[in-house]
Design a protein around this motif. Structure first.
Motif, mmCIF file in Angstrom:
data_model
loop_
_atom_site.group_PDB
_atom_site.id
_atom_site.type_symbol
_atom_site.label_atom_id
_atom_site.label_comp_id
_atom_site.label_asym_id
_atom_site.label_seq_id
_atom_site.Cartn_x
_atom_site.Cartn_y
_atom_site.Cartn_z
ATOM 1 N N ILE A 37 -2.462 5.573 5.674
ATOM 2 C CA ILE A 37 -3.877 5.888 5.838
ATOM 3 C C ILE A 37 -4.390 5.402 7.198
ATOM 4 N N PRO A 38 -4.111 4.135 7.615
ATOM 5 C CA PRO A 38 -4.661 3.705 8.910
ATOM 6 C C PRO A 38 -4.073 4.449 10.109
ATOM 7 N N TYR A 39 -2.799 4.796 10.055
ATOM 8 C CA TYR A 39 -2.148 5.422 11.203
ATOM 9 C C TYR A 39 -2.030 6.932 11.082
ATOM 10 N N LYS A 40 -2.382 7.462 9.939
ATOM 11 C CA LYS A 40 -2.211 8.899 9.658
ATOM 12 C C LYS A 40 -0.711 9.227 9.667
ATOM 13 N N ASN A 41 -0.352 10.352 10.187
ATOM 14 C CA ASN A 41 1.049 10.762 10.267
ATOM 15 C C ASN A 41 1.502 10.662 11.720
ATOM 16 N N ASP A 74 0.841 -1.190 0.000
ATOM 17 C CA ASP A 74 0.000 0.000 0.000
ATOM 18 C C ASP A 74 0.878 1.242 0.000
ATOM 19 N N ASP A 75 0.289 2.357 0.318
ATOM 20 C CA ASP A 75 1.035 3.617 0.301
ATOM 21 C C ASP A 75 1.739 3.917 1.620
ATOM 22 N N THR A 76 1.868 2.933 2.503
ATOM 23 C CA THR A 76 2.553 3.147 3.771
ATOM 24 C C THR A 76 4.033 3.380 3.511
ATOM 25 N N ARG A 77 4.574 4.384 4.185
ATOM 26 C CA ARG A 77 6.006 4.648 4.052
ATOM 27 C C ARG A 77 6.551 5.157 5.378
ATOM 28 N N ILE A 78 7.836 4.915 5.553
ATOM 29 C CA ILE A 78 8.534 5.394 6.737
ATOM 30 C C ILE A 78 9.620 6.346 6.261
ATOM 31 N N ASN A 79 9.536 7.589 6.696
ATOM 32 C CA ASN A 79 10.569 8.574 6.385
ATOM 33 C C ASN A 79 11.672 8.441 7.425
ATOM 34 N N LEU A 80 12.900 8.255 6.967
ATOM 35 C CA LEU A 80 14.046 8.062 7.858
ATOM 36 C C LEU A 80 14.914 9.313 7.818
ATOM 37 N N TYR A 81 14.886 10.090 8.893
ATOM 38 C CA TYR A 81 15.643 11.336 8.972
ATOM 39 C C TYR A 81 17.003 11.037 9.603
#
Length: 160
Positions: free
Chosen positions: A147-151, A121-128
């Motif tokens: 979508i399920p967890y929002k931001n 799906d469109d779930t992604r984790i931004n790694l800073y």
């Protein structure tokens, strides 16, 4: 009635926090391979590089969801196999077996920040501040976009 409901909610949040804290405090990565036989004559166990990310609720009080990945070293581009996903209530979905193969998340280092993308799906984790060679007890900032967890805000740690 309100006090018992509040007490129950605090107990559940505390237990979930303790579960995530236990996982966070274990600095060793899981190991693979057979256990050594008694007497030290068994095979040496080899470590697998991993990435653990946890994301908190809006007030950063309790972990809401956590993801544990193994680094897939056989691929040409960086990839991570999802081992389990743990929810705030303590429930966990395990991957890697015949019934639930590990989804392979892809890493795109050309994005800023570096992005880890789910295949489903469109779930992604931004790694800073992600540095592929850095391992150990150093946590770095991360953000979950779905979508399920929002931001959700959170952090990740690599182990080797």
């Amino acid at each position: 009635m309100r006090r018992s409901l509040l007490a129950s909610a605090l107990l559940v949040a505390g237990l979930a926090g303790a579960l995530f804290a236990q996982l966070r405090s274990s600095g060793d990565a899981p190991v693979t391979g057979p256990d050594p036989a008694p007497g030290g004559s068994g095979t040496v166990r080899e470590r697998t590089a991993s990435l653990f990310c946890e994301f908190t609720n809006m007030t950063d009080q309790a972990p809401r969801v956590g993801f544990y990945f193994h680094v897939v070293s056989e691929r040409a581009s960086p990839a991570f196999a999802l081992v389990f996903q743990r929810e705030q209530d303590g429930s966990q979905v395990d991957f890697g077996g015949p019934e639930a193969p590990s989804p392979i998340w892809t890493l795109d280092g050309s994005d800023s920040p570096t992005v880890l993308r789910s295949p489903e799906d469109d779930t992604r984790i931004n790694l800073y501040g992600y540095e592929p060679g850095r391992t150990g007890t150093v946590w770095f900032e991360a953000g979950l976009r779905s979508i399920p967890y929002k931001n959700l805000g959170g952090h990740c740690r690599q182990s080797a």
